[in-house]
Each structure stands twice: as structure tokens, then as C-alpha cells.
Design a protein around this motif. Structure first.
Motif, short mmCIF file in Angstrom:
data_model
loop_
_atom_site.label_atom_id
_atom_site.label_comp_id
_atom_site.label_asym_id
_atom_site.label_seq_id
_atom_site.Cartn_x
_atom_site.Cartn_y
_atom_site.Cartn_z
N ARG A 13 0.99 -1.01 -0.13
CA ARG A 13 -0.04 -0.01 -0.02
C ARG A 13 1.00 1.21 0.00
NH1 ARG A 13 -5.55 -1.60 1.79
NH2 ARG A 13 -5.81 0.66 1.57
N PRO A 14 0.62 2.19 -0.88
CA PRO A 14 1.58 3.27 -0.93
C PRO A 14 1.22 4.08 0.46
CG PRO A 14 -0.59 3.75 -2.13
CD PRO A 14 -0.45 2.25 -1.79
N VAL A 15 2.53 4.86 0.79
CA VAL A 15 2.70 5.31 2.37
C VAL A 15 1.65 6.45 2.19
CG1 VAL A 15 4.24 6.65 3.93
CG2 VAL A 15 4.82 4.63 2.76
N GLY A 16 1.69 7.28 0.94
CA GLY A 16 0.86 8.64 0.97
C GLY A 16 -0.66 8.39 0.81
N GLU A 17 -1.29 7.15 0.71
CA GLU A 17 -2.37 7.05 0.33
C GLU A 17 -3.39 7.87 1.50
OE1 GLU A 17 -4.07 3.22 0.59
OE2 GLU A 17 -2.93 2.59 2.37
N LEU A 18 -4.55 8.20 0.87
CA LEU A 18 -5.41 9.11 1.54
C LEU A 18 -6.38 8.27 2.75
CD1 LEU A 18 -7.08 11.43 -0.95
CD2 LEU A 18 -5.22 11.73 0.58
N LEU A 19 -6.58 6.97 2.40
CA LEU A 19 -7.17 6.03 3.36
C LEU A 19 -6.25 5.56 4.38
CD1 LEU A 19 -9.88 4.55 4.06
CD2 LEU A 19 -8.98 2.69 2.52
N ARG A 20 -6.33 6.05 5.75
CA ARG A 20 -5.62 5.73 6.56
C ARG A 20 -6.49 4.94 7.94
NH1 ARG A 20 -1.05 10.30 7.86
NH2 ARG A 20 -0.65 10.75 5.67
N ILE A 21 -5.61 4.32 8.47
CA ILE A 21 -6.31 3.35 9.62
C ILE A 21 -7.22 4.14 10.64
CG2 ILE A 21 -4.20 3.28 11.24
CD1 ILE A 21 -5.14 0.33 11.69
N ASP A 22 -8.31 3.81 10.97
CA ASP A 22 -9.35 4.55 11.71
C ASP A 22 -9.23 3.72 13.21
OD1 ASP A 22 -11.17 5.58 13.39
OD2 ASP A 22 -12.89 5.45 11.53
N PRO A 23 -8.55 4.05 14.18
CA PRO A 23 -8.46 3.10 15.32
C PRO A 23 -9.65 2.83 15.88
CG PRO A 23 -6.74 4.95 15.37
CD PRO A 23 -7.71 5.34 14.14
N ARG A 24 -10.67 3.63 15.35
CA ARG A 24 -11.89 3.27 16.15
C ARG A 24 -12.68 1.79 15.65
NH1 ARG A 24 -15.31 8.46 14.40
NH2 ARG A 24 -14.30 7.89 12.36
N LEU A 25 -12.16 1.43 14.54
CA LEU A 25 -12.52 0.04 14.09
C LEU A 25 -11.81 -0.85 14.35
CD1 LEU A 25 -13.36 1.49 10.38
CD2 LEU A 25 -14.85 1.50 12.16
N TYR A 26 -10.72 -0.86 14.97
CA TYR A 26 -9.77 -1.86 15.43
C TYR A 26 -9.48 -1.93 16.98
CZ TYR A 26 -8.82 -1.74 10.51
OH TYR A 26 -8.74 -1.86 9.08
N GLU A 27 -8.88 -3.15 17.11
CA GLU A 27 -8.75 -3.41 18.62
C GLU A 27 -7.55 -4.22 18.64
OE1 GLU A 27 -10.33 -5.85 22.45
OE2 GLU A 27 -11.57 -5.88 20.67
N VAL A 28 -6.63 -3.91 19.62
CA VAL A 28 -5.40 -4.87 19.75
C VAL A 28 -5.50 -5.58 21.09
CG1 VAL A 28 -2.88 -4.72 20.04
CG2 VAL A 28 -4.06 -3.23 18.59
N ALA A 29 -5.35 -6.73 20.97
CA ALA A 29 -5.49 -7.63 22.35
C ALA A 29 -4.36 -8.95 22.01
CB ALA A 29 -6.91 -8.26 22.45
N PRO A 30 -4.04 -9.36 23.40
CA PRO A 30 -3.35 -10.58 23.31
C PRO A 30 -4.01 -12.02 22.89
CG PRO A 30 -3.43 -9.54 25.51
CD PRO A 30 -4.33 -8.76 24.48
N ILE A 31 -3.43 -12.71 22.40
CA ILE A 31 -3.93 -14.19 22.10
C ILE A 31 -3.56 -15.19 23.05
CG2 ILE A 31 -4.39 -16.15 20.31
CD1 ILE A 31 -3.84 -13.85 18.27
#
Length: 266
Positions: A13-31
Motif C-alpha cells: 500500500r502506498p505510504v501517502g494514500e489518503l485512506l488511513r487506519i481508523d483506530p475506532r474500527l480496530y482493537e489490539v489484544a493478546p492471544i
């Protein structure tokens, strides 16, 4: 460009793309818990070209809803002395053995994910991380690229300390471009746990099956005979080593960094 994975093939994915990660849609958790390794292994085998799971100490997942879309595996390196590059005890040091995100995770996903993962690792008592970027591409026997070289942009984006090249070595590549590493070879020679699966990997790419009752000596001779038949050599100048301090004290005692390597374009 930022690297992504799908079906064991890399994409970008190009670094300068306009679509960036939206933290509200993601969660980081241990497995964690029973089956944690199986979950992580299944994800890696389905997405990453190496199809191999390192010896995990911690597994951190990136989730979009209920779907696992990224994974960081913090592992014990095959050579534990690698951890001595960090200014903290081995017991609280770890290697980032795998970092895999699916291709539909938007730009800046890696740096956002790894920052959250490091927060969790610090909360679990870890103080330092060693990570490596492999600058050498892999191809299959037909010359098709299965893994590009990269310089560790995600570590540079998170201000990791670059300390130069790890040890140069000669790799053994299987026909599909995967590495048949020294640790796997040693399992066969010593008939250690997992040696049968290691043998099966070579048989699957054309090696003659060994005698089922072979001794360690027999297997050593078998490996010497079959390995040159079904693998090829690749001289590797060494991975790029990065150090990451998870606590202020460790960050203060990290060595002075070298200039970051230049970006490798796919």
C-alpha cells in the motif's frame, strides 16, 4: 510503500494514500490461553510466505470486529545471545519474530498496531525488543519473487535504534523460496522433537523418504545426501538489526543508532 500479506504473497500500500487506519474500527489484544499457538500458527501459515511459527512467548492480535487481520509474535530467538544486544536481562527481553498484516489494513496500520502491541508487552513486564528486517528477496525456482527485501520501515517509523547487520550466513532455499533453516536441520540430525515434520518438509519437495527406523547417524547421512538435491544455496549478508526500548530506563541505555537504511522499493 508498506508491506501486507494475503495467501502467502506480499502486496503493498502506498505510504501517502489518503485512506488511513481508523483506530475506532480496530482493537489490539493478546492471544492467550489454550489454543493460542494454534490460532497464531494458522494465521501465519495462511498469510506469510515462510509458513512457519517461531517459538512464541507472546502473541498480540489486531482485530477488526471479530476478524483477526494482523499478528505480532514475540518469540525466543534461535540464538538466545541475540537478546544481549539489549541493555536489560534476557528474562524481560524478546524478539519480534513475526509481524503480519492483511492487505486490506489501511496505511499506517503497522506503526499504530506495533505501538499498541508494545504497550501491552510493557504491561506484561517486558522491557526490550530486538527485531530484524531482511533486505534480501526470495524467489522460487521459476524466478518469481515470493518475498521482497525490506529495510524495516515500521521500526524506523517508531524510532527504533538501528545497530547494523546481523551475522552473514548461507541459507538453504526450498523450491518455493522458503528457507530451510539451521534449527530445523539440527532437529533432524539429533532426532529432536519435531524432526519428523522437518523430514516431511523435505520429502514434500522431492527428497527420498528416509528409513522409518533410522538412527540419528542415519538421518545425518540422509540429510547430507538429500539437502543438496532439493534445496539451493543463497548467500545472505545479514539481516538489519533494530533495538526497541519499552521502558524509559532501557531507552536511556540503548546504544547510539546508525543512520537508517534507505527505503527498498518493490
Amino acid at each position: 510503500f508498506t508491506q501486507r500479506w494475503r495467501g502467502r504473497r506480499s502486496s503493498y500500500r502506498p505510504v501517502g494514500e489518503l485512506l488511513r487506519i481508523d483506530p475506532r474500527l480496530y482493537e489490539v489484544a493478546p492471544i492467550d490461553g489454550k489454543g493460542a499457538d494454534n490460532i497464531a500458527r494458522a494465521f501465519i501459515e495462511a498469510t506469510h510466505y515462510a509458513r512457519s511459527m517461531p517459538a512464541a512467548r507472546e502473541r498480540i492480535g489486531l482485530y477488526r470486529g471479530d476478524a483477526l487481520v494482523g499478528l505480532a509474535v514475540y518469540s525466543m530467538p534461535s540464538q538466545v545471545k541475540v537478546l544481549d544486544h539489549l541493555p536489560c536481562p534476557r528474562a524481560v527481553s524478546v524478539e519480534l519474530g513475526r509481524l503480519v498484516l492483511l492487505e486490506d489494513v489501511p496505511a499506517h496500520g503497522e506503526s499504530w498496531f506495533i505501538a499498541r502491541a508494545h504497550e501491552l508487552m510493557r504491561a506484561r513486564g517486558y522491557e526490550g525488543v530486538v527485531s530484524h528486517a531482511d533486505p534480501v528477496e526470495r524467489t522460487d525456482l521459476d524466478g518469481e519473487r515470493v518475498k521482497p527485501g525490506h529495510v524495516g520501515l515500521v521500526y524506523q517509523a517508531t524510532n527504533a535504534i538501528y545497530t547494523g547487520l546481523a551475522t552473514a550466513r548461507t541459507l538453504r532455499l526450498m523450491p518455493d523460496g522458503r528457507v530451510f533453516n539451521n534449527r530445523t536441520m539440527s532437529k533432524i540430525r539429533a532426532r529432536e522433537r519435531g524432526w519428523r515434520a522437518a523430514v516431511d518438509m523435505l520429502v514434500a519437495v522431492g527428497a527420498t523418504p528416509p528409513a522409518s527406523t533410522g538412527t540419528a547417524h542415519d538421518l545425518h547421512a540422509w540429510l547430507l545426501r538429500e539437502l543438496p538435491r532439493v534445496t539451493r544455496k543463497l548467500k545472505h549478508g545479514g539481516n538489519l538489526r533494530y533495538l526497541i526500548g519499552l521502558t524509559p530506563q532501557v531507552r536511556r541505555h540503548l546504544p547510539a543508532g546508525l543512520p537508517y537504511p534507505k527505503i527498498a522499493r518493490p
